[in-house]
Design a protein around this motif. Structure first.
Motif, mmCIF file in Angstrom:
data_model
loop_
_atom_site.group_PDB
_atom_site.id
_atom_site.type_symbol
_atom_site.label_atom_id
_atom_site.label_comp_id
_atom_site.label_asym_id
_atom_site.label_seq_id
_atom_site.Cartn_x
_atom_site.Cartn_y
_atom_site.Cartn_z
ATOM 1 N N LYS A 83 0.972 -1.274 -0.076
ATOM 2 C CA LYS A 83 -0.202 -0.093 0.078
ATOM 3 C C LYS A 83 0.806 1.131 -0.086
ATOM 4 N N GLN A 84 2.062 1.290 0.679
ATOM 5 C CA GLN A 84 2.928 2.416 0.690
ATOM 6 C C GLN A 84 3.495 2.490 -0.426
ATOM 7 N N VAL A 127 3.100 6.199 -2.738
ATOM 8 C CA VAL A 127 4.097 6.628 -3.284
ATOM 9 C C VAL A 127 4.411 6.908 -4.829
ATOM 10 N N ILE A 128 3.939 5.776 -5.748
ATOM 11 C CA ILE A 128 3.902 5.803 -7.011
ATOM 12 C C ILE A 128 2.764 6.968 -7.521
ATOM 13 N N LEU A 174 1.085 11.857 -9.942
ATOM 14 C CA LEU A 174 0.287 13.073 -9.640
ATOM 15 C C LEU A 174 1.199 14.259 -9.885
ATOM 16 N N GLY A 175 2.556 14.068 -9.363
ATOM 17 C CA GLY A 175 3.357 15.465 -9.595
ATOM 18 C C GLY A 175 3.828 15.533 -11.010
ATOM 19 N N PHE A 176 3.903 14.546 -11.664
ATOM 20 C CA PHE A 176 4.132 14.610 -13.120
ATOM 21 C C PHE A 176 3.232 15.236 -13.949
ATOM 22 N N THR A 177 1.927 14.962 -13.298
ATOM 23 C CA THR A 177 0.667 15.607 -14.228
ATOM 24 C C THR A 177 0.741 17.060 -13.861
#
Length: 131
Positions: A6-7, A11-12, A17-20
């Motif tokens: 789950k962790q 993280v992935i 989401l950051g790249f988006t």
């Protein structure tokens, strides 16, 4: 084990989401400010491309021979314009208004079958002073 999975998934997901968000951050407007003379220059260049760049000469000699050659050429080939020019002391029969050397080369291959002395050239531009 399930907790670690789950962790990793979280993280992935955060990384993706950051790249988006980064991909959408680079938006803007572009304004092109150009001199009005650029349009005039482009029109002038367009006019230059319609100038006769290459021709093929199929005859050079006296006037009666030139008239005969012109008539004979016109009856054999009808795909190119023909003109009779006078350059002291000879009359010349010029064929075509070819925009590229490749176009002239293709025509020359056909013409050479009947006019073995034919050749490609670039006519000199004559200024007539009427500008």
């Amino acid at each position: 084990m399930m907790q670690k999975l789950k962790q990793k998934m979280i993280v992935i997901s955060l990384i993706l989401l950051g790249f988006t968000f980064q991909a959408h951050a680079q938006e803007g407007n572009v304004r092109i400010d150009q001199d009005n003379n650029i349009n005039k220059l482009l029109e002038y260049k367009k006019d230059l491309s319609t100038v006769d760049l290459y021709k093929i000469q199929v005859y050079q000699g006296n006037r009666s021979g030139a008239e005969t050659a012109k008539s004979k050429f016109a009856s054999t080939y009808n795909e190119w314009p023909i003109s009779m020019e006078y350059e002291t002391p000879n009359y010349k029969i010029w064929v075509g208004n070819f925009r590229s050397r490749l176009e002239a080369d293709k025509a020359l291959i056909k013409i050479k079958k009947n006019y073995t002395n034919a050749f490609i050239f670039k006519p000199k531009k004559v200024r007539d002073g009427s500008n």
